[in-house]
Design an enzyme around this catalytic site. Structure first.
Site, mmCIF file in Angstrom:
data_model
loop_
_atom_site.group_PDB
_atom_site.id
_atom_site.type_symbol
_atom_site.label_atom_id
_atom_site.label_comp_id
_atom_site.label_asym_id
_atom_site.label_seq_id
_atom_site.Cartn_x
_atom_site.Cartn_y
_atom_site.Cartn_z
ATOM 1 N N GLU A 427 0.842 -1.244 0.023
ATOM 2 C CA GLU A 427 -0.002 0.137 0.162
ATOM 3 C C GLU A 427 0.720 1.309 -0.116
ATOM 4 O O GLU A 427 0.176 2.413 0.107
ATOM 5 C CB GLU A 427 -0.955 0.079 1.060
ATOM 6 C CG GLU A 427 -0.407 -0.246 2.421
ATOM 7 C CD GLU A 427 -1.527 -0.523 3.739
ATOM 8 O OE1 GLU A 427 -2.770 -0.187 3.349
ATOM 9 O OE2 GLU A 427 -1.201 -0.931 4.595
ATOM 10 N N ASP A 451 -4.918 3.074 0.385
ATOM 11 C CA ASP A 451 -3.730 3.677 0.815
ATOM 12 C C ASP A 451 -2.842 3.979 -0.597
ATOM 13 O O ASP A 451 -2.390 4.878 -0.626
ATOM 14 C CB ASP A 451 -2.958 3.168 1.981
ATOM 15 C CG ASP A 451 -3.496 3.713 3.188
ATOM 16 O OD1 ASP A 451 -3.788 4.806 3.332
ATOM 17 O OD2 ASP A 451 -3.586 2.633 4.152
HETATM 18 C C1 PEP Z 1 -6.002 -0.273 1.962
HETATM 19 O O1 PEP Z 1 -5.343 0.700 2.406
HETATM 20 O O2 PEP Z 1 -6.299 -0.366 0.776
HETATM 21 C C2 PEP Z 1 -6.503 -0.995 3.164
HETATM 22 C C3 PEP Z 1 -7.087 -2.027 2.633
HETATM 23 O O3 PEP Z 1 -6.232 -0.684 4.326
HETATM 24 P P1 PEP Z 1 -7.099 0.278 5.081
HETATM 25 O O4 PEP Z 1 -8.256 0.687 4.343
HETATM 26 O O5 PEP Z 1 -7.636 -0.284 6.396
HETATM 27 O O6 PEP Z 1 -6.112 1.390 5.407
HETATM 28 MG MG MG Z 2 -4.355 0.811 4.344
#
Ligand code: PEP
Ligand code: MG
Length: 538
Positions: A427, A451
């Site tokens: 990410e 992210d």
């Molecule tokens: C993301 O960043 O795509 C993810 C799945 O984590 P979160 O949305 O919890 O940051």
């Molecule tokens: Mg994330």
């Protein structure tokens, strides 16, 4: 009838009364009173009511999350009986001749400050508890409701904004929809709404006098109808029935394989935030859990969840999934997911700050507690562990060394654990660029497109003003995904997507063509995507 336009987070219709959600924190005014005896009686009645509320919450929590997790409510009820706490309130009312709300708030602040200064983590943590019980008492005294308490009937919750910690504490049985003034479609509150399959609108000019009025949330058009006309109500009820019928049709896909017309199989998993979400995973027949956002265990709690509480949660999920894969992501707090008892300093730029794996490697006692709980739970099902916000090979090696250390500890104590796959979230652009190296360290990659999009495009996912240009379809993001898949495959890793983009059905075919092995989506998206996959020829 009034009609307001907002931005929809989830397609769906909700019809019900509006409930104006008030934040836990509120200012309390100091008022002089004449009759101290009457004020003391008012305080005593409120204290009894608060204790009764906590007893009800305790019973409910025991059923839903087990005795260990529920204990906090019992402790809070006991604190309301504490002599020092009670004496301080009574003393302030009597000597200063002031209202009970003020006496409670002052006592709460004093005690919290005293605890916070103590040189002992246990007492430091009690500061949050004493604030919590004082807030509850003030709410009872002033006739306001307590955060998560939505009343008897299911409602459409209206608020300026909702933090993930507030959302998780709401009773899901009572939630028909959310309507907020602020918030972005990529925030964790929005993600929670999708996980819970609850229609939600953001960017609506909300008004306090809506409380109690009948309304319709139209998640297809992003519209909110206040006191809808008969014609609108009938049309929306009809749409709700159609939704239900469409859902019933999808039910026929339960038990079917996730396979394209030309035989490419894909793992279609679901994302969850709590043990309770497993019901939705099973109802929607996902082949596994591709992302268990374990930080919600921390967000729901008033204090660090201990090893036993976490073990019970992971074990329950693993057992309920009966051998299907359960990928648990280790603690990912920070940015919009703030937990009071972590006492984190304010940061200029929290999305790029002290969060996720950075906290875990900096505070290994927290990380080790979670890893021990996960490894122990792995003896009861098919658990995999995934680490968030990785930017370097060195981080992964540090993590693996800690995991090895814990395995040795468990071996020494003859505590069982299973074969656990370890993977990382991709990410950050850094992780993509070194994905060839990272792939040699781990078993799998899961691309966190939420992210990854924010860091690739340099667009804060929380910023409502930038919602329109936060474009997860940007070629830079799609190339990042392709690079990750290619490097993963070249070095023996399977690759999935667990960010919200994984549920974007306009891209399902593209992802399959890119070679993706797994998609993990909100539970209610599983069957629609299964339908689509089964119509694709690559
Ligand atoms: C993301 O960043 O795509 C993810 C799945 O984590 P979160 O949305 O919890 O940051
Ligand atoms: Mg994330």
């Amino acid at each position: 009838m009034e009609v307001y336009q907002g931005k929809s987070i989830l397609k769906g219709i909700a019809i019900g009364k509006l409930f104006f959600y008030q934040k836990g924190e509120q200012s309390v005014k100091r008022e002089k009173i004449q009759d101290t005896a009457a004020e003391l009686r008012r305080y005593e009645a409120a204290r009894e009511e608060a204790i009764a509320q906590l007893n009800v919450l305790y019973e409910k929590a025991v059923k839903e999350v087990g005795e260990v997790n529920a204990a906090v409510f019992e402790v809070h009820a006991m604190m309301l009986e504490d002599d020092d706490y009670v004496d301080s309130i009574v003393n302030i009312i009597e000597t200063q001749q002031v209202n009970a709300e003020f006496a409670v708030a002052t006592t709460g602040d004093n005690f919290a400050a005293m605890f916070a200064e103590m040189d002992d983590d246990y007492f430091k943590a009690r500061a949050v508890d004493v604030k919590d019980i004082s807030e509850r008492l003030v709410n009872v005294l002033s006739g306001r409701n307590n955060g998560g308490d939505l009343g008897a009937e299911p409602v459409i919750v209206v608020a300026d904004d909702l933090a993930p910690s507030e959302t998780v504490q709401m009773d899901k049985e009572k939630l028909l929809a959310f309507v907020t003034r602020y918030g972005s479609s990529n925030s964790h509150t929005a993600i929670l709404a999708r996980t819970m399959n609850i229609p939600a609108l953001i960017g609506v000019e909300i008004q306090e006098d809506w409380n109690g009025k009948l309304a319709v949330v139209d998640g297809y058009e992003g519209k909110l109808y206040i006191e809808p006309e008969e014609e609108v109500l009938t049309k929306m009820q009809q749409k709700q029935r159609e939704d239900l019928e469409a859902r019933e049709l999808l039910e026929q896909l339960r038990g079917k394989e996730d396979v394209t017309l030309d035989g490419k199989k894909i793992r279609l998993y679901a994302n969850i935030g709590s043990v309770k979400d497993v019901a939705g995973v099973l109802a929607n027949d996902a082949a596994g859990i591709g992302l268990f956002r374990s930080e919600f265990l921390y967000l729901e709690a008033d204090d660090y969840p201990d090893e036993e509480a976490q073990f019970q949660a992971y074990k329950t999920v693993a057992e309920n999934m009966a051998g299907k894969k359960v990928i648990v992501r280790t603690l990912d707090i920070g940015a919009d997911k703030q937990v009071d008892y972590f006492h984190m300093e304010e940061e200029e730029n929290p999305a790029m700050g002290y969060r996720a794996i950075r906290i875990c490697l900096d505070r290994p006692e927290i990380f080790k507690t979670q890893l021990r709980a996960l490894l122990r739970a792995s003896a009861y099902g098919n658990i995999a562990i995934m680490y968030p916000m990785i930017i370097s090979v060195d981080e992964v090696r540090q993590i693996k060394a800690i995991v090895e250390e814990i395995k040795q500890e468990l071996d020494a104590k003859e505590i069982r654990y299973g074969e656990v796959e370890q993977g990382i979230m991709i990410e950050t652009p850094a992780a993509v660029m070194i994905s060839d190296l990272l792939a040699q360290e781990v078993d799998f990659f899961s691309i966190g497109t939420n992210d990854l999009t924010q860091y690739t495009l340099a667009i804060d996912r929380q910023n409502m003003k930038l919602d329109n240009i936060y474009d997860a379809h940007h070629p830079a993001v799609l190339r990042m995904i392709q690079t990750t898949i290619d490097n993963g495959h070249q070095h023996g890793c399977w690759v999935g997507i667990c960010g919200e983009l994984g549920a974007d059905m306009t891209l399902t075919e593209t992802f399959l063509k890119m070679g993706i092995d797994e998609l993990s989506v909100s539970p209610s998206f599983v069957l629609p995507i299964r339908k689509l996959i089964r119509q694709i020829r690559l």
